[in-house]
Design a protein around this motif. Structure first.
Motif, mmCIF file in Angstrom:
data_model
loop_
_atom_site.group_PDB
_atom_site.id
_atom_site.type_symbol
_atom_site.label_atom_id
_atom_site.label_comp_id
_atom_site.label_asym_id
_atom_site.label_seq_id
_atom_site.Cartn_x
_atom_site.Cartn_y
_atom_site.Cartn_z
ATOM 1 N N SER A 66 -62.430 -24.312 14.399
ATOM 2 C CA SER A 66 -63.368 -25.048 15.240
ATOM 3 C C SER A 66 -64.669 -24.271 15.348
ATOM 4 O O SER A 66 -64.669 -23.055 15.475
ATOM 5 C CB SER A 66 -62.786 -25.250 16.637
ATOM 6 O OG SER A 66 -63.660 -25.969 17.451
ATOM 7 N N ASN A 67 -65.768 -25.004 15.307
ATOM 8 C CA ASN A 67 -67.085 -24.423 15.525
ATOM 9 C C ASN A 67 -67.647 -25.110 16.765
ATOM 10 O O ASN A 67 -68.071 -26.259 16.704
ATOM 11 C CB ASN A 67 -67.980 -24.667 14.310
ATOM 12 C CG ASN A 67 -69.376 -24.105 14.508
ATOM 13 O OD1 ASN A 67 -69.733 -23.646 15.594
ATOM 14 N ND2 ASN A 67 -70.173 -24.143 13.468
ATOM 15 N N ARG A 71 -70.239 -30.232 17.652
ATOM 16 C CA ARG A 71 -69.376 -31.089 18.474
ATOM 17 C C ARG A 71 -68.349 -31.845 17.645
ATOM 18 O O ARG A 71 -67.202 -32.006 18.054
ATOM 19 C CB ARG A 71 -70.221 -32.064 19.282
ATOM 20 C CG ARG A 71 -69.396 -32.926 20.197
ATOM 21 C CD ARG A 71 -70.264 -33.887 20.986
ATOM 22 N NE ARG A 71 -69.427 -34.893 21.564
ATOM 23 C CZ ARG A 71 -69.256 -35.084 22.846
ATOM 24 N NH1 ARG A 71 -69.898 -34.325 23.686
ATOM 25 N NH2 ARG A 71 -68.467 -36.015 23.290
ATOM 26 N N ALA A 72 -68.723 -32.325 16.469
ATOM 27 C CA ALA A 72 -67.808 -33.091 15.625
ATOM 28 C C ALA A 72 -66.583 -32.271 15.208
ATOM 29 O O ALA A 72 -65.508 -32.825 15.014
ATOM 30 C CB ALA A 72 -68.531 -33.615 14.388
#
Length: 75
Positions: A66-67, A71-72
């Motif tokens: 996750s980054n 947001r996506a």
């Protein structure tokens, strides 16, 4: 007040924890410590190779790429 204080092991055992930035530094250290105390830990981060290595070597830790700046990638 009153009653016996709970130990860290009693407090974290069986709890679910999410640690962002869990593939390095303080996040990694906290994740491993919480898992050692019996917590179910999910770590997030952008370094998938390192995250998978931590997941494979530490019981109680799962990795989710996750980054948080994107947001996506968190949905």
């Amino acid at each position: 007040m009153g009653g016996a204080s709970k130990t860290a092991e009693e407090t974290l055992a069986g709890k679910n924890c999410v640690i962002t930035g869990g593939t390095r530094g303080l996040g990694e250290t906290a994740a491993k410590y919480f898992a050692k105390l019996g917590a179910n830990v999910i770590i997030t981060g952008t370094d998938e190779k390192r995250g998978r290595a931590i997941e494979a070597s530490t019981t109680g830790i799962r990795f989710q790429a996750s980054n948080l700046e994107d947001r996506a990638s968190t949905l």
